[in-house]
Design a protein around this motif. Structure first.
Motif, PDB file in Angstrom:
ATOM      1  N   SER A 150      -5.897   0.481  -4.178  1.00 59.23           N
ATOM      2  CA  SER A 150      -6.812  -0.655  -4.328  1.00 59.23           C
ATOM      3  C   SER A 150      -6.719  -1.311  -5.691  1.00 59.23           C
ATOM      4  O   SER A 150      -7.216  -2.417  -5.879  1.00 59.23           O
ATOM      5  N   GLY A 151      -6.103  -0.636  -6.655  1.00 57.85           N
ATOM      6  CA  GLY A 151      -6.104  -1.180  -8.005  1.00 57.85           C
ATOM      7  C   GLY A 151      -7.474  -1.040  -8.650  1.00 57.85           C
ATOM      8  O   GLY A 151      -8.338  -0.295  -8.184  1.00 57.85           O
ATOM      9  N   ARG A 152      -7.689  -1.806  -9.731  1.00 57.52           N
ATOM     10  CA  ARG A 152      -8.946  -1.684 -10.489  1.00 57.52           C
ATOM     11  C   ARG A 152      -9.851  -2.890 -10.359  1.00 57.52           C
ATOM     12  O   ARG A 152     -10.907  -2.948 -10.975  1.00 57.52           O
ATOM     13  N   ASP A 153      -9.438  -3.868  -9.535  1.00 60.77           N
ATOM     14  CA  ASP A 153     -10.234  -5.075  -9.337  1.00 60.77           C
ATOM     15  C   ASP A 153     -10.173  -5.430  -7.853  1.00 60.77           C
ATOM     16  O   ASP A 153      -9.133  -5.244  -7.212  1.00 60.77           O
ATOM     17  N   PRO A 154     -11.272  -5.923  -7.271  1.00 60.51           N
ATOM     18  CA  PRO A 154     -11.257  -6.223  -5.837  1.00 60.51           C
ATOM     19  C   PRO A 154     -10.219  -7.259  -5.436  1.00 60.51           C
ATOM     20  O   PRO A 154      -9.772  -7.269  -4.288  1.00 60.51           O
ATOM     21  N   ASP A 155      -9.823  -8.124  -6.354  1.00 66.95           N
ATOM     22  CA  ASP A 155      -8.790  -9.101  -6.001  1.00 66.95           C
ATOM     23  C   ASP A 155      -7.481  -8.411  -5.671  1.00 66.95           C
ATOM     24  O   ASP A 155      -6.703  -8.901  -4.852  1.00 66.95           O
ATOM     25  N   ARG A 156      -7.226  -7.256  -6.286  1.00 63.96           N
ATOM     26  CA  ARG A 156      -5.994  -6.531  -5.996  1.00 63.96           C
ATOM     27  C   ARG A 156      -5.993  -6.085  -4.527  1.00 63.96           C
ATOM     28  O   ARG A 156      -4.988  -6.132  -3.848  1.00 63.96           O
ATOM     29  N   SER A 157      -7.150  -5.648  -4.051  1.00 60.00           N
ATOM     30  CA  SER A 157      -7.253  -5.208  -2.664  1.00 60.00           C
ATOM     31  C   SER A 157      -7.214  -6.370  -1.683  1.00 60.00           C
ATOM     32  O   SER A 157      -6.716  -6.221  -0.566  1.00 60.00           O
ATOM     33  N   LEU A 158      -7.732  -7.510  -2.086  1.00 64.41           N
ATOM     34  CA  LEU A 158      -7.959  -8.607  -1.148  1.00 64.41           C
ATOM     35  C   LEU A 158      -6.994  -9.771  -1.322  1.00 64.41           C
ATOM     36  O   LEU A 158      -6.388 -10.238  -0.357  1.00 64.41           O
ATOM     37  N   GLY A 159      -6.813 -10.243  -2.557  1.00 66.11           N
ATOM     38  CA  GLY A 159      -5.890 -11.355  -2.778  1.00 66.11           C
ATOM     39  C   GLY A 159      -4.437 -10.920  -2.828  1.00 66.11           C
ATOM     40  O   GLY A 159      -3.560 -11.556  -2.237  1.00 66.11           O
ATOM     41  N   PHE A 160      -4.174  -9.837  -3.501  1.00 67.36           N
ATOM     42  CA  PHE A 160      -2.819  -9.334  -3.699  1.00 67.36           C
ATOM     43  C   PHE A 160      -2.125  -9.056  -2.371  1.00 67.36           C
ATOM     44  O   PHE A 160      -0.954  -9.377  -2.175  1.00 67.36           O
ATOM     45  N   PHE A 161      -2.856  -8.472  -1.420  1.00 67.35           N
ATOM     46  CA  PHE A 161      -2.259  -8.085  -0.147  1.00 67.35           C
ATOM     47  C   PHE A 161      -2.406  -9.131   0.961  1.00 67.35           C
ATOM     48  O   PHE A 161      -1.606  -9.136   1.902  1.00 67.35           O
ATOM     49  N   PHE A 162      -3.414 -10.037   0.865  1.00 64.37           N
ATOM     50  CA  PHE A 162      -3.705 -10.857   2.039  1.00 64.37           C
ATOM     51  C   PHE A 162      -3.845 -12.354   1.779  1.00 64.37           C
ATOM     52  O   PHE A 162      -3.895 -13.127   2.739  1.00 64.37           O
ATOM     53  N   ALA A 163      -3.925 -12.792   0.522  1.00 65.50           N
ATOM     54  CA  ALA A 163      -3.868 -14.234   0.265  1.00 65.50           C
ATOM     55  C   ALA A 163      -2.472 -14.731   0.638  1.00 65.50           C
ATOM     56  O   ALA A 163      -1.487 -13.987   0.565  1.00 65.50           O
ATOM     57  N   THR A 164      -2.369 -15.988   1.046  1.00 72.39           N
ATOM     58  CA  THR A 164      -1.082 -16.527   1.488  1.00 72.39           C
ATOM     59  C   THR A 164       0.001 -16.318   0.452  1.00 72.39           C
ATOM     60  O   THR A 164       1.140 -15.965   0.794  1.00 72.39           O
ATOM     61  N   ASP A 165      -0.330 -16.510  -0.826  1.00 72.13           N
ATOM     62  CA  ASP A 165       0.673 -16.356  -1.882  1.00 72.13           C
ATOM     63  C   ASP A 165       0.548 -15.024  -2.613  1.00 72.13           C
ATOM     64  O   ASP A 165       1.084 -14.854  -3.708  1.00 72.13           O
ATOM     65  N   GLY A 166      -0.150 -14.057  -2.027  1.00 70.23           N
ATOM     66  CA  GLY A 166      -0.269 -12.742  -2.649  1.00 70.23           C
ATOM     67  C   GLY A 166       1.080 -12.051  -2.741  1.00 70.23           C
ATOM     68  O   GLY A 166       1.860 -12.058  -1.783  1.00 70.23           O
TER      69      GLY A 166
END
Length: 520
Positions: free
Chosen positions: A424-440
């Motif tokens: 998950s990393g240390r920030d929620p963006d790692r869990s959510l943006g990094f894996f599932f945003a279009t440009d993640g």
């Protein structure tokens, strides 16, 4: 009757054999005979860690595998790190300041040298981040730093980052370990990449990598923290099979190993071993290739979620020692949501069949599911999912892949489905943006959703913590509903250590901090 010269030859032979025997008795080969007492004849302390996988590349900016990162974390460093309370702490930067909403300045430690002997300066920081941002590099953390607009060297030991917009997770990503490592330009220029070499500033230096055997690191004698690390050498011994790792820790062939929950009872009561348990920052997932003719329909992915009984996996594979998880595991603190009451976490075969009928797939279909053959828990998880999906007419063929093949399959979205682990990393963006945003950077699934991207973008800019929490709660609910992955469980991690290991305290975000470790 022997002649005089014949007696001389025999005398010499006897002396030679005596000297060989003495030499053999006086020489201790490192850790032969299963000893890990740390008091070798050389006086060196060598920490031996059983590793379940070989590293798959050693470039900190491009390599994703945990088997690589656990080693790179000893060799490379970033500007900041997280302490035991998940607060920012100095690493290569001794001080930092957010000058305004979009400007950050860092003051570097002086006298820090790379393993090639050259001093690290602000120019190296600039080069490292420019390399991460260069598309040709293929850096896994490129999306972390896409808002970086300028990197300015203010002096040999001062560096400035100017961002294009306010960016809440910036410092978290600066402290994201090897993904944001500072490297020397000349090493990349000489080798083209860092897959087979390693030149960092960290407490250990790469000495040798022998495939299927071990990775050998030695103490960085010029490390800037005086007296650290304490052990002289660190060796990761490759032992793919868990039974081999258990045998090795029992006999003293290694000092530290990870084990599955089922194996903990096999070492309980052994006075020479200590079992340490903790919640890690990872979860098991079932990932979908959403470009697949069947899986591109959200209703099919939701049907699969309703057919998968996560609690059965927890009870059967993890001996009950795991928790349900969403895309942000509970171990990340109050960023995670309670998923136990969500509809898609409640097994319901009737509803699953109805969704397949609505998607015009009531007759069923076939899918291939990849899983790393070296991860026994994941293989067993895949086998249970195969049985569960068979109940709704989805026939699954499991393909067990060697570790390198699995990494390639993940990168190339080769299979219809993959079973694996994510951090998950240390920030929620790692869990959510990094894996599932279009440009993640790690969105390998082919998933794209404009509304979700807008929500993630909002979360990146929002600096009010209450509002940011609300945004990421909504993002978690949306990605669970969209189901490009199924989030299965957060495992409890178990580490076994020999009784002669002191000063070792694993943390959820850093289970292998060996700086203070000693061997008796």
């Amino acid at each position: 009757m022997f002649k005089k010269n014949q007696w001389s030859l025999i005398s010499l032979l006897i002396v030679f054999l005596f000297l060989v025997a003495c030499s053999s008795n006086d020489t201790t080969t490192e850790n032969e005979g299963g000893t890990t007492d740390g008091d070798e004849s050389s006086g060196k302390q060598t920490l031996l860690v059983a590793a379940d996988q070989d590293p798959s590349g050693m470039d900190p900016h491009t390599t994703t595998a945990h088997s690589s990162h656990r080693i790179m974390a000893k060799i490379y460093e970033g500007l900041l790190e997280f302490d035991e309370n998940m607060q920012f702490a100095p690493l290569l930067a001794k001080e930092w300041e957010q000058v305004d909403e979009t400007t950050y300045q860092f003051i570097l430690r002086e006298g820090v040298t790379f393993h090639n002997g050259r001093e690290m300066t602000a120019e190296d920081v600039k080069y490292s981040f420019e390399r991460i941002l260069e598309p040709e590099t293929g850096a896994i953390s490129a999306s972390y730093f896409k808002v970086v607009e300028e990197i300015n060297v203010l002096s040999d030991y001062e560096i400035e980052f100017k961002l294009s917009q306010p960016y809440a997770p910036f410092l978290s990503y600066i402290a994201s370990g090897a993904n944001a490592a500072i490297i020397p330009k000349e090493a990349v220029k000489e080798h083209g990449n860092l897959d087979q070499v390693a030149v960092g500033t960290g407490p250990f230096v790469l000495k040798e990598m022998v495939p299927d055997t071990h990775v050998h690191l030695t103490k960085n004698e010029d490390y800037y923290i005086e007296g650290k690390p304490i052990v002289d050498e660190l060796k990761y011994v490759t032992m793919v099979d868990e039974s081999s790792r258990l045998a090795a820790i029992r006999t003293g062939e290694v000092h530290i190993t990870t084990v599955s929950p089922d194996s903990v009872s096999l070492v309980e009561g052994n006075d020479e071993l200590n079992v340490i348990s903790y919640d890690g920052l990872e979860y098991f997932y079932l990932g979908f290739n959403v470009t697949n003719d069947f899986l591109k329909d959200k209703k099919v992915r939701q049907a699969i979620s309703l057919a998968v009984d996560r609690q059965e996996i927890i009870d059967t594979i993890m001996a009950g020692e795991a928790k349900l998880s969403g895309p942000v595991p509970e171990s990340l603190g109050d960023w995670s949501i309670d998923v136990s009451k969500l509809d898609l976490y409640q097994p319901n075969l009737d509803k699953a069949n109805k969704l397949l009928e609505e998607a015009s797939f009531e007759a069923g279909f076939e899918l291939e599911m990849g899983v790393p053959s070296t991860e026994a828990e994941l293989v067993s998880t895949a086998q249970i999912i195969e049985q569960q999906l068979g109940k709704i007419g989805i026939n699954v063929t499991i393909v067990q892949l060697e570790w390198g093949e699995y990494i390639d399959a993940w990168n190339e979205n080769t299979y219809d489905m993959l079973v694996g682990k994510n951090g998950s990393g240390r920030d929620p963006d790692r869990s959510l943006g990094f894996f599932f945003a279009t440009d993640g950077s790690a969105n390998v699934w082919g998933y794209s959703n404009k509304a979700y991207d807008e929500l993630i973008a909002e979360g990146l800019e929002e600096v009010d913590m209450d509002k940011r929490h609300s945004i990421y709660e909504d993002a978690q609910k949306m990605i669970i509903e969209e189901a490009p992955n199924l989030f299965l469980l957060m495992p409890k991690s178990y580490i076994i250590v020999r009784e002669n290991v002191n000063g070792y305290h694993p943390l959820p975000h850093d289970s292998e901090d060996f700086l203070e470790l000693t061997l008796e």
